[in-house]
Design a protein around this motif. Structure first.
Motif, short mmCIF file in Angstrom:
data_model
loop_
_atom_site.label_atom_id
_atom_site.label_comp_id
_atom_site.label_asym_id
_atom_site.label_seq_id
_atom_site.Cartn_x
_atom_site.Cartn_y
_atom_site.Cartn_z
N MET A 1 0.78 -1.44 0.05
CA MET A 1 -0.33 -0.46 0.38
C MET A 1 0.95 1.15 -0.05
N PHE A 2 0.33 2.06 -0.38
CA PHE A 2 1.41 3.67 -0.85
C PHE A 2 0.20 4.57 -0.82
N VAL A 3 1.21 6.13 0.04
CA VAL A 3 0.79 7.22 -0.23
C VAL A 3 1.22 7.87 -0.54
N VAL A 4 0.65 9.00 -1.59
CA VAL A 4 1.37 10.34 -1.37
C VAL A 4 1.07 11.26 -0.41
N VAL A 5 1.98 11.41 -0.12
CA VAL A 5 2.51 13.29 0.72
C VAL A 5 2.78 14.25 0.67
N GLU A 6 2.60 15.52 0.31
CA GLU A 6 2.04 17.01 -0.12
C GLU A 6 2.98 17.97 0.91
N VAL A 7 4.04 17.78 1.03
CA VAL A 7 4.47 19.29 1.63
C VAL A 7 4.88 20.54 0.82
N ASN A 8 4.40 21.39 1.64
CA ASN A 8 4.66 22.88 1.65
C ASN A 8 4.81 23.56 2.21
N GLY A 9 6.03 22.91 2.91
CA GLY A 9 6.75 23.76 4.15
C GLY A 9 7.84 25.44 3.81
N ILE A 10 7.91 26.05 4.72
CA ILE A 10 8.13 27.55 4.05
C ILE A 10 9.67 26.92 4.29
N ASP A 11 10.93 27.93 3.74
CA ASP A 11 12.13 27.46 3.60
C ASP A 11 12.73 28.25 4.80
N VAL A 12 14.06 28.12 5.79
CA VAL A 12 14.51 28.36 7.05
C VAL A 12 16.10 28.94 6.59
N LEU A 13 16.41 29.32 7.44
CA LEU A 13 17.60 29.62 6.78
C LEU A 13 18.89 28.32 5.96
N ARG A 27 0.15 16.58 3.73
CA ARG A 27 -1.53 16.51 3.54
C ARG A 27 -0.98 15.08 3.10
N VAL A 28 -2.23 14.55 3.12
CA VAL A 28 -2.03 12.66 2.94
C VAL A 28 -2.95 12.33 1.94
N PHE A 29 -2.42 11.55 0.41
CA PHE A 29 -3.54 11.10 0.07
C PHE A 29 -3.59 9.65 -0.03
N GLY A 30 -4.45 9.19 -0.84
CA GLY A 30 -3.98 7.67 -0.85
C GLY A 30 -5.03 6.55 -0.19
N THR A 31 -5.72 5.40 0.04
CA THR A 31 -4.16 5.02 -0.28
C THR A 31 -4.36 4.92 -2.07
N PHE A 32 -3.14 3.78 -2.66
CA PHE A 32 -3.25 3.06 -3.77
C PHE A 32 -2.21 2.01 -3.57
N VAL A 53 6.31 12.95 -2.12
CA VAL A 53 6.83 12.11 -1.82
C VAL A 53 5.70 10.95 -1.62
N ILE A 54 5.92 9.50 -2.46
CA ILE A 54 5.28 8.81 -2.62
C ILE A 54 6.02 7.19 -1.24
N LEU A 55 5.33 7.26 0.06
CA LEU A 55 5.56 6.52 0.75
C LEU A 55 4.97 5.10 1.08
N ALA A 56 5.62 4.17 0.68
CA ALA A 56 4.82 2.58 1.10
C ALA A 56 4.70 2.52 2.28
N LEU A 57 3.52 1.54 3.00
CA LEU A 57 3.28 1.56 4.10
C LEU A 57 3.30 -0.16 4.25
#
Length: 64
Positions: A1-13, A27-32, A53-57
């Motif tokens: 099983m896989f999920v897609v994680v969207e990362v909308n972080g901000i820049d740091v130093l 935000r997590v989308f799935g499962t695939f 990012v695609i993560l395997a669960l």
């Protein structure tokens, strides 16, 4: 099983890091069922930003 994680972080130093607030910037989308299905879903989106990012669960259960 896989999920897609969207990362909308901000820049740091440090340019190798991203600041992430879990409740807002992830935000997590799935499962695939397959990695390819997750990849196809990302490619179907109108925005092609590299923020996914695609993560395997794997489920593990220990019985006593």
């Amino acid at each position: 099983m896989f999920v897609v994680v969207e990362v909308n972080g901000i820049d740091v130093l440090d340019p190798t890091l991203v600041g992430v607030l879990p409740g807002r910037d992830l935000r997590v989308f799935g499962t695939f069922d397959t990695h390819q299905m997750a990849n196809d879903w990302i490619n179907s989106l109108p925005e092609k930003e590299e923020k996914f990012v695609i993560l395997a669960l794997e489920w593990h259960r220990e019985t006593i």
